[in-house]
Design a protein around this motif. Structure first.
Motif, PDB file in Angstrom:
ATOM      1  N   THR A 159       2.360  -2.611  -2.269  1.00 43.44           N
ATOM      2  CA  THR A 159       3.217  -3.143  -1.167  1.00 43.44           C
ATOM      3  C   THR A 159       4.760  -2.485  -1.973  1.00 43.44           C
ATOM      4  O   THR A 159       6.033  -1.911  -1.816  1.00 43.44           O
ATOM      5  N   GLN A 162       4.930   1.170  -2.927  1.00 45.77           N
ATOM      6  CA  GLN A 162       5.951   2.218  -1.015  1.00 45.77           C
ATOM      7  C   GLN A 162       7.458   1.225  -1.288  1.00 45.77           C
ATOM      8  O   GLN A 162       8.144   2.148  -0.764  1.00 45.77           O
ATOM      9  N   LYS A 175       3.327   1.286   7.142  1.00 46.89           N
ATOM     10  CA  LYS A 175       3.350   0.817   5.779  1.00 46.89           C
ATOM     11  C   LYS A 175       1.509   1.099   6.170  1.00 46.89           C
ATOM     12  O   LYS A 175       0.812   1.567   5.269  1.00 46.89           O
ATOM     13  N   ARG A 179      -0.261   4.156   3.678  1.00 46.77           N
ATOM     14  CA  ARG A 179      -1.041   3.579   2.920  1.00 46.77           C
ATOM     15  C   ARG A 179      -2.408   4.560   2.651  1.00 46.77           C
ATOM     16  O   ARG A 179      -2.895   5.420   2.187  1.00 46.77           O
TER      17      ARG A 179
END
Length: 220
Positions: A159, A162, A175, A179
């Motif tokens: 997280t 990102q 998301k 990933r």
């Protein structure tokens, strides 16, 4: 004839899920009481690299930090006293490494403070333009430099990773796709550790494998 020019420092970090920029509050004219990039005039017969080190230390308290030259800015109206060229330098620092060291050592600056990049105040001179160009350079090099990981702590969550990417490129990323892309890249090492001291479900921690990153970069 003496040539006057200044040095300005663009210093980024990452904290509280935000890309941060270090600014100083001016206590002298012009732009008294305005926020600005740490910067000042070079001294006569002072080498450029020595000027950068001195100005960085005097205005932020930081030293022994590599600064990369961003470019020269020489707009006619950039300074109230006329055409005064400035050479901008930029760097990235880990917040935890410098948070207790930030302290102006000169009376020209009242204080130094971190600002989220999306919540900057009005800036003195043409510093908004300098910041914008610095961000554009950071954005264009994001996929083939270690800049993202230099902003993060040694151990970080996906997280947080990102969040750094989103702050630099200026948009929200999906998301799942993000990933997947990171996992396929293969230069993160999953650790047998999770976050500590958080009120929500602790996330897995990762480390950046710089050797794998550089090896892959060399194959591109």
């Amino acid at each position: 004839m003496q040539t006057h020019f200044t040095i300005d420092c663009v210093i980024y970090s990452f904290n509280e899920g935000k890309l941060q920029l270090l600014l100083t509050e001016r206590s002298v004219y012009p732009y008294k009481d305005w926020w600005a990039l740490p910067g000042f005039f070079t001294q006569k017969d002072e080498e450029m690299e020595d000027a950068v080190k001195r100005i960085l230390y005097e205005h932020t308290g930081l030293k022994d930090i590599f600064m990369e030259q961003l470019g020269a800015f020489a707009g006619v109206k950039r300074h109230p006293e006329g055409r005064i060229l400035t050479v901008a330098f930029s760097t990235i620092v880990k917040y935890e490494d410098v948070k207790s060291k930030i302290k102006p050592m000169t009376s020209y600056m009242r204080q130094a403070k971190w600002f989220p990049i999306d919540q900057l105040p009005d800036l003195a001179f043409d510093h908004a333009r300098i910041v914008q160009e610095s961000l554009q350079k950071l954005k264009h090099t994001i996929n083939y430099s270690t800049a993202v990981y230099e902003l993060l702590p040694e151990k970080f969550t996906l997280t947080q990773l990102q969040q750094v990417y989103e702050a630099i490129i200026g948009k929200t990323l999906d998301k799942r796709n993000f990933r997947k892309k990171i996992a396929n890249a293969g230069f993160l090492k999953e650790l047998p550790e999770v976050q500590k001291g958080v009120s929500y479900r602790a996330a897995r921690l990762y480390k950046f494998d710089k050797r794998k990153f550089q090896k892959q970069l060399g194959m591109m």
